[in-house]
Design a protein around this motif. Structure first.
Motif, PDB file in Angstrom:
ATOM      1  N   UNK A 136       0.845  -1.198   0.000  1.00  0.00           N
ATOM      2  CA  UNK A 136       0.000   0.000   0.000  1.00  0.00           C
ATOM      3  C   UNK A 136       0.884   1.252   0.000  1.00  0.00           C
ATOM      4  N   UNK A 137       0.591   2.155  -0.917  1.00  0.00           N
ATOM      5  CA  UNK A 137       1.394   3.371  -1.034  1.00  0.00           C
ATOM      6  C   UNK A 137       0.689   4.536  -0.332  1.00  0.00           C
ATOM      7  N   UNK A 138       1.412   5.181   0.587  1.00  0.00           N
ATOM      8  CA  UNK A 138       0.857   6.273   1.375  1.00  0.00           C
ATOM      9  C   UNK A 138       1.684   7.534   1.144  1.00  0.00           C
ATOM     10  N   UNK A 139       0.986   8.638   0.880  1.00  0.00           N
ATOM     11  CA  UNK A 139       1.647   9.938   0.769  1.00  0.00           C
ATOM     12  C   UNK A 139       1.414  10.702   2.063  1.00  0.00           C
ATOM     13  N   UNK A 140       2.488  11.149   2.703  1.00  0.00           N
ATOM     14  CA  UNK A 140       2.405  11.958   3.918  1.00  0.00           C
ATOM     15  C   UNK A 140       2.829  13.375   3.564  1.00  0.00           C
ATOM     16  N   UNK A 141       1.909  14.332   3.732  1.00  0.00           N
ATOM     17  CA  UNK A 141       2.217  15.741   3.464  1.00  0.00           C
ATOM     18  C   UNK A 141       2.255  16.450   4.821  1.00  0.00           C
TER      19      UNK A 141
ATOM     20  N   UNK B  35      -3.777   9.261   1.488  1.00  0.00           N
ATOM     21  CA  UNK B  35      -2.999  10.478   1.764  1.00  0.00           C
ATOM     22  C   UNK B  35      -3.204  10.897   3.212  1.00  0.00           C
ATOM     23  N   UNK B  36      -2.106  11.172   3.898  1.00  0.00           N
ATOM     24  CA  UNK B  36      -2.155  11.795   5.225  1.00  0.00           C
ATOM     25  C   UNK B  36      -1.733  13.240   5.012  1.00  0.00           C
ATOM     26  N   UNK B  37      -2.648  14.174   5.271  1.00  0.00           N
ATOM     27  CA  UNK B  37      -2.456  15.570   4.856  1.00  0.00           C
ATOM     28  C   UNK B  37      -2.586  16.512   6.046  1.00  0.00           C
ATOM     29  N   UNK B  38      -1.488  17.196   6.370  1.00  0.00           N
ATOM     30  CA  UNK B  38      -1.531  18.207   7.430  1.00  0.00           C
ATOM     31  C   UNK B  38      -2.243  19.452   6.887  1.00  0.00           C
ATOM     32  N   UNK B  39      -3.010  20.112   7.741  1.00  0.00           N
ATOM     33  CA  UNK B  39      -3.727  21.308   7.290  1.00  0.00           C
ATOM     34  C   UNK B  39      -2.808  22.521   7.233  1.00  0.00           C
TER      35      UNK B  39
ATOM     36  N   UNK C  40      -9.440   8.735  -3.704  1.00  0.00           N
ATOM     37  CA  UNK C  40      -8.771   7.938  -2.682  1.00  0.00           C
ATOM     38  C   UNK C  40      -8.905   8.597  -1.311  1.00  0.00           C
ATOM     39  N   UNK C  41      -8.852   7.801  -0.225  1.00  0.00           N
ATOM     40  CA  UNK C  41      -9.080   8.341   1.118  1.00  0.00           C
ATOM     41  C   UNK C  41      -8.009   9.329   1.563  1.00  0.00           C
ATOM     42  N   UNK C  42      -8.466  10.381   2.266  1.00  0.00           N
ATOM     43  CA  UNK C  42      -7.572  11.419   2.787  1.00  0.00           C
ATOM     44  C   UNK C  42      -7.827  11.582   4.276  1.00  0.00           C
TER      45      UNK C  42
ATOM     46  N   UNK D 232      -3.630   6.438  14.835  1.00  0.00           N
ATOM     47  CA  UNK D 232      -3.441   6.764  13.431  1.00  0.00           C
ATOM     48  C   UNK D 232      -3.436   5.495  12.586  1.00  0.00           C
ATOM     49  N   UNK D 233      -2.715   4.486  13.043  1.00  0.00           N
ATOM     50  CA  UNK D 233      -2.620   3.235  12.316  1.00  0.00           C
ATOM     51  C   UNK D 233      -3.985   2.562  12.171  1.00  0.00           C
TER      52      UNK D 233
END
Length: 227
Positions: free
Chosen positions: A1-6, A48-52, A73-75, A108-109
């Motif tokens: 699973x590919x996750x983008x952390x911003x 995607x895990x996205x900081x505001x 995709x889920x954010x 979070x997990x």
């Protein structure tokens, strides 16, 4: 699973990357909204895990832009703000979940696993042919992110064609499986042709690429033409 952390805080970003990779995720980091937007536009991710609070374009701006482009995709939003209006703002912008800093990594997990499970179930109920999407549960249809309004019979007809995409569907098959007429005294060919014409007008006329094709003397086929 590919996750983008911003995430712009280096320590937080590093901790998230380390923790998620330990759980088997393939993690990509971005430190600004623009960088995150670029990654999503050029690579495929599962979540995607996205900081505001980000420098330049903040997380809400990035999320809105991604949803406007049709990204489904889920954010999961991260924020230091815990006010109700902030949570509502994020969810209205298209977030699937919301986590307030500081948080336990275990939570979070767990939220990530729940979002990925939910997305897997949703994806199994959505069939795509090119830019046409049909949601079998919600009974909704979109073409190039444009909602297509169908009658109940038109939806049943499209559902059958989509489930048989790439194969020729005869009028006899449609009469039997969609109209449920197994021993018809009068042919339904004219009725079927009228419904096909209406369906073609709704899903194909506004688009350059045609998906619903008539196979002369045989029947119909729904497929994406290769350019």
């Amino acid at each position: 699973m590919k996750v983008l952390v911003v995430e712009d805080e280096p320590k937080v970003a590093g901790a998230l990357k380390e923790g998620l990779e330990a759980e088997g995720y393939d993690v990509t980091l971005a430190h600004t909204g623009e960088e995150g937007f670029f990654h999503v536009s050029t690579h495929a991710f599962d979540l995607i895990i996205l900081d505001i609070m980000l420098p330049g374009r903040d997380g809400i701006e990035v999320l809105r832009a991604l949803r406007q482009q049709g990204l489904k995709l889920p954010v999961l939003l991260l924020t230091a703000k815990d006010a109700v209006e902030d949570r509502v703002l994020g969810l209205d912008a298209g977030a699937d979940d919301y986590l307030v800093k500081p948080f336990a990594f275990a939570e979070l997990s767990a939220r990530i696993r729940a979002l990925l499970r939910r997305n897997k179930v949703d994806s199994e109920n959505v069939i795509k042919v090119g830019d046409l999407e049909i949601d079998l549960v919600r009974r909704s249809v979109t073409r190039d992110c444009r909602r297509v309004e169908l009658t109940a019979r038109e939806f049943e007809l499209l559902e059958y064609l989509v489930q048989n995409r790439g194969r020729v569907v005869t009028r006899e098959m449609l009469a039997r499986d969609v109209w449920k007429e197994t021993a018809r005294a009068t042919p339904l060919d004219n009725v079927i042709d009228v419904h096909i014409a209406r369906l073609r007008k709704k899903i194909d006329d506004p688009s350059d690429q045609k998906l619903l094709h008539t196979i002369r003397g045989v029947g119909f086929m729904l497929h994406e033409e290769q350019s």
